[in-house]
Design a protein around this motif. Structure first.
Motif, PDB file in Angstrom:
ATOM      1  N   LYS A   1      -2.123  10.240   3.546  1.00  0.00           N
ATOM      2  CA  LYS A   1      -3.479   9.901   3.986  1.00  0.00           C
ATOM      3  C   LYS A   1      -3.583  10.040   5.506  1.00  0.00           C
ATOM      4  CE  LYS A   1      -4.641   8.295  -0.082  1.00  0.00           C
ATOM      5  NZ  LYS A   1      -5.694   7.993  -0.881  1.00  0.00           N
TER       6      LYS A   1
ATOM      7  N   LEU B   1       1.817   8.811   7.074  1.00  0.00           N
ATOM      8  CA  LEU B   1       0.410   8.964   7.450  1.00  0.00           C
ATOM      9  C   LEU B   1       0.223  10.036   8.524  1.00  0.00           C
ATOM     10  CD1 LEU B   1      -0.354   5.175   7.671  1.00  0.00           C
ATOM     11  CD2 LEU B   1      -1.488   6.753   6.110  1.00  0.00           C
TER      12      LEU B   1
ATOM     13  N   LEU C   1      -0.362   5.065   0.648  1.00  0.00           N
ATOM     14  CA  LEU C   1      -0.826   5.538   1.947  1.00  0.00           C
ATOM     15  C   LEU C   1      -0.247   6.907   2.310  1.00  0.00           C
ATOM     16  CD1 LEU C   1      -0.706   2.293   4.120  1.00  0.00           C
ATOM     17  CD2 LEU C   1      -2.721   3.464   3.222  1.00  0.00           C
TER      18      LEU C   1
ATOM     19  N   VAL D   1      -5.016   8.284   9.032  1.00  0.00           N
ATOM     20  CA  VAL D   1      -5.406   7.002   9.607  1.00  0.00           C
ATOM     21  C   VAL D   1      -5.968   7.248  11.008  1.00  0.00           C
ATOM     22  CG1 VAL D   1      -3.115   6.520  10.551  1.00  0.00           C
ATOM     23  CG2 VAL D   1      -4.644   4.649  10.088  1.00  0.00           C
TER      24      VAL D   1
ATOM     25  N   ALA E   1       0.831  -1.205   0.000  1.00  0.00           N
ATOM     26  CA  ALA E   1       0.000   0.000   0.000  1.00  0.00           C
ATOM     27  C   ALA E   1       0.868   1.260   0.000  1.00  0.00           C
ATOM     28  CB  ALA E   1      -0.936  -0.011   1.189  1.00  0.00           C
TER      29      ALA E   1
END
Length: 67
Positions: free
Chosen positions: A27, A57, A24, A29, A21
């Motif tokens: 992004k 993240l 990510l 979380v 991934a």
């Protein structure tokens, strides 16, 4: 499309996340540390938060624990 990744011990899947991934980065979380409350590992929440941040993240903490 939203994705959900549910793990109990982040350190066991960090390398897998990096390879499967890579999108990510950037992004957000939501980290739910409730399971860690019962663990006797001091600093686990901080360490896992740092790991998620190292993946690029933004980490938001959510607690659903009541005593």
């Amino acid at each position: 499309m939203k994705k959900l990744i549910l793990v109990s011990m982040l350190y066991q899947v960090t390398d897998l996340l990096r390879t499967t991934a890579p999108e990510l980065e950037g992004k957000t979380v939501t980290y739910i540390p409730t399971a860690g409350i019962a663990e006797e590992v001091e600093g686990m929440v901080e360490e896992e938060t740092s790991t998620l941040e190292s993946l690029g993240l933004t980490v938001e903490h959510f607690s659903c624990y009541r005593n």
